[in-house]
Design a protein around this motif. Structure first.
Motif, short mmCIF file in Angstrom:
data_model
loop_
_atom_site.label_atom_id
_atom_site.label_comp_id
_atom_site.label_asym_id
_atom_site.label_seq_id
_atom_site.Cartn_x
_atom_site.Cartn_y
_atom_site.Cartn_z
N LYS A 70 0.81 -1.22 0.00
CA LYS A 70 0.00 0.00 0.00
C LYS A 70 0.85 1.27 0.00
CE LYS A 70 -4.26 -1.86 1.97
NZ LYS A 70 -5.00 -1.65 0.71
N LEU A 71 2.17 1.11 0.12
CA LEU A 71 3.05 2.27 0.15
C LEU A 71 3.37 2.73 -1.28
CD1 LEU A 71 5.55 1.12 2.93
CD2 LEU A 71 3.53 2.60 3.17
N PRO A 72 3.76 4.00 -1.46
CA PRO A 72 4.14 4.48 -2.80
C PRO A 72 5.24 3.62 -3.41
CG PRO A 72 3.98 6.31 -1.25
CD PRO A 72 3.85 5.06 -0.44
N GLN A 73 5.20 3.44 -4.72
CA GLN A 73 6.13 2.55 -5.40
C GLN A 73 7.58 2.97 -5.17
OE1 GLN A 73 5.15 -0.26 -7.00
NE2 GLN A 73 7.32 -0.77 -7.18
N GLU A 74 7.85 4.29 -5.18
CA GLU A 74 9.23 4.73 -4.99
C GLU A 74 9.74 4.42 -3.59
OE1 GLU A 74 6.71 8.62 -4.95
OE2 GLU A 74 6.55 6.56 -5.71
N LEU A 75 8.83 4.41 -2.60
CA LEU A 75 9.22 4.06 -1.24
C LEU A 75 9.46 2.55 -1.13
CD1 LEU A 75 9.81 4.88 1.62
CD2 LEU A 75 7.34 4.79 2.11
N GLN A 76 8.68 1.75 -1.83
CA GLN A 76 8.91 0.31 -1.84
C GLN A 76 10.31 -0.01 -2.36
OE1 GLN A 76 5.79 -2.21 -3.47
NE2 GLN A 76 4.23 -0.63 -3.07
N VAL A 77 10.73 0.70 -3.39
CA VAL A 77 12.07 0.49 -3.95
C VAL A 77 13.14 0.81 -2.91
CG1 VAL A 77 13.72 1.26 -5.69
CG2 VAL A 77 11.33 0.86 -6.33
N LYS A 78 12.96 1.91 -2.17
CA LYS A 78 13.92 2.28 -1.13
C LYS A 78 13.99 1.22 -0.04
CE LYS A 78 13.85 7.33 -1.51
NZ LYS A 78 13.65 8.60 -0.77
N ILE A 79 12.82 0.72 0.35
CA ILE A 79 12.77 -0.27 1.43
C ILE A 79 13.57 -1.52 1.07
CG2 ILE A 79 11.19 -1.89 2.58
CD1 ILE A 79 9.16 0.41 2.71
N LYS A 80 13.52 -1.90 -0.19
CA LYS A 80 14.21 -3.12 -0.62
C LYS A 80 15.73 -2.96 -0.65
CE LYS A 80 10.32 -4.97 -3.25
NZ LYS A 80 9.79 -5.42 -4.56
N ALA A 81 16.21 -1.76 -0.37
CA ALA A 81 17.66 -1.53 -0.28
C ALA A 81 18.11 -1.33 1.17
CB ALA A 81 18.05 -0.32 -1.13
N MET A 82 17.21 -1.50 2.12
CA MET A 82 17.52 -1.25 3.53
C MET A 82 17.66 -2.55 4.32
SD MET A 82 14.99 1.92 4.47
CE MET A 82 15.07 3.50 3.62
N ASP A 83 18.29 -2.44 5.51
CA ASP A 83 18.35 -3.56 6.45
C ASP A 83 17.11 -3.53 7.33
OD1 ASP A 83 20.82 -4.17 5.43
OD2 ASP A 83 21.95 -3.30 7.10
N LEU A 84 16.67 -4.71 7.73
CA LEU A 84 15.47 -4.84 8.57
C LEU A 84 15.87 -5.30 9.97
CD1 LEU A 84 12.27 -4.88 8.66
CD2 LEU A 84 12.49 -7.36 8.35
N ILE A 85 15.38 -4.59 10.99
CA ILE A 85 15.55 -5.00 12.38
C ILE A 85 14.17 -5.38 12.91
CG2 ILE A 85 16.56 -4.41 14.60
CD1 ILE A 85 18.45 -4.05 12.16
N ASP A 86 13.96 -6.66 13.15
CA ASP A 86 12.67 -7.21 13.54
C ASP A 86 12.66 -7.39 15.05
OD1 ASP A 86 10.28 -8.55 13.78
OD2 ASP A 86 10.81 -10.22 12.44
N VAL A 87 12.01 -6.44 15.76
CA VAL A 87 12.03 -6.44 17.23
C VAL A 87 10.89 -7.30 17.77
CG1 VAL A 87 11.89 -5.00 19.29
CG2 VAL A 87 13.05 -4.14 17.26
N GLY A 88 11.23 -8.21 18.68
CA GLY A 88 10.23 -9.15 19.17
C GLY A 88 9.82 -10.08 18.06
N ALA A 89 10.83 -10.65 17.40
CA ALA A 89 10.62 -11.35 16.12
C ALA A 89 9.85 -12.65 16.25
CB ALA A 89 11.98 -11.62 15.47
N GLY A 90 9.75 -13.21 17.46
CA GLY A 90 9.06 -14.49 17.61
C GLY A 90 9.72 -15.56 16.75
N PRO A 91 8.94 -16.36 16.04
CA PRO A 91 9.50 -17.42 15.20
C PRO A 91 9.92 -16.95 13.81
CG PRO A 91 7.14 -17.57 15.14
CD PRO A 91 7.46 -16.44 16.09
N GLY A 92 10.08 -15.65 13.65
CA GLY A 92 10.52 -15.13 12.36
C GLY A 92 9.39 -14.82 11.40
#
Length: 308
Positions: free
Chosen positions: A39-61
């Motif tokens: 649901k995010l703008p396409q240009e923001l989706q592209v940026k997100i795919k170049a970032m690292d993800l920190i999953d807090v309280g990740a549970g079973p992934g």
């Protein structure tokens, strides 16, 4: 996990129970993050795919899995899962290893390193840890983007509103669901803003849902996305679908008017559309965006408009 949550700490230490939890909640929860990111703008989706993800309280992934599936095979960023339960952490490592055998950049509870910009994700964890701990993670990681996926309840919404204000003070911009950083119109109301996902699952999961009497086809959630400093054009957002009558479909919409966020009632007359379009309009739900052309304001304050 569904009927005795007061004992959840005991369950989290048992590999068998964590495996059972994963078998049900991983395939049903993963759709939430994909739904939100799309649901995010396409240009923001592209940026997100170049970032690292920190999953807090990740549970079973669960959400790490969803993110890697959404980002695709070309994703080369790091995914770090922060999880205090050793049994959950073991399951997260096994989940990612099994589903993404060629992905080599996943770690659990490791030091956050790398020059890439960071996404800080709270997936059903803000409600567990509380506001102060969440802000500590924010200070420690200094993310570019913050994603919240929390239970769609009134109590959780209060915590999310508090975090929303803190993030705005720290110069973050709301990307979803709010049309702007202005004061939430529900802040002084006995109501709460949440979204709804309608979906279906594999028959094996549907059977599990029936056994434990837990509906996972209709999933309410509170989903927020914040971006540091940058701004995008924000759409009007549906807060409620009030259903239809013989003549119209009816919605509650959040939109920015003269610098303030307002909730308006929108009436969309069916006569403007063919049957196919009527069904598409009827299917719109909380979290969906829209644009409309105002036709008139009715005596009760409702706006009669034509969806474009």
């Amino acid at each position: 996990f569904t009927t005795h949550r007061q004992n959840i700490a005991d369950y989290l230490e048992t590999d068998e129970m964590v495996s059972a939890y994963t078998s049900f909640y991983l395939p049903t929860n993963t759709v939430k993050l994909t739904w939100l990111l799309n649901k995010l703008p396409q240009e923001l989706q592209v940026k997100i795919k170049a970032m690292d993800l920190i999953d807090v309280g990740a549970g079973p992934g669960t959400y790490s899995t969803s993110f890697l599936d959404w980002a695709g095979e070309t994703y080369t960023g790091k995914v770090t899962a922060i999880e205090t339960s050793e049994a959950m952490a073991r399951q997260a490592a096994q989940t990612i290893k099994s589903l993404f055998p060629n992905y080599q950049h996943f770690s659990v509870n490791k030091k956050i390193t790398g020059e890439n910009k960071k996404i800080l994700l709270f997936g059903n964890s803000l409600n567990e840890m509380g506001l102060d701990r969440a802000l500590n993670y924010l200070k420690m990681i200094d993310p570019e983007i913050i994603i919240l996926l929390e239970p769609g309840t009134k109590d959780v919404f209060k915590t999310v509103l508090s975090l929303r204000q803190k993030l705005i003070e720290k110069k973050f911009s709301l990307m979803f669901p709010c049309p702007s950083n202005s004061t939430c119109p529900m802040e002084t109301m006995d109501d709460w803003c949440h979204q709804i996902i309608h979906t279906t699952h594999d028959p094996s999961i549907e059977q599990l849902s029936q056994i434990i009497s837990l509906d996972r086809r209709t999933m309410p959630l509170i989903a927020h996305v914040y971006l540091k400093e940058e701004r995008y054009n924000h759409p009007k957002r549906i807060v409620r679908n009030y259903g239809e009558n013989k003549f119209s479909s009816n919605f509650q919409v959040c939109e920015e008017t003269e610098g303030n966020l307002q909730l308006i009632k929108l009436e969309v007359m069916k006569k403007h559309y063919d049957k196919k379009m009527q069904k598409e309009i009827e299917a719109l739900d909380a979290g969906d965006s829209l644009t409309y052309e105002k036709e008139k304001k009715l005596e009760n304050g409702t706006i009669r408009g034509k969806i474009l």
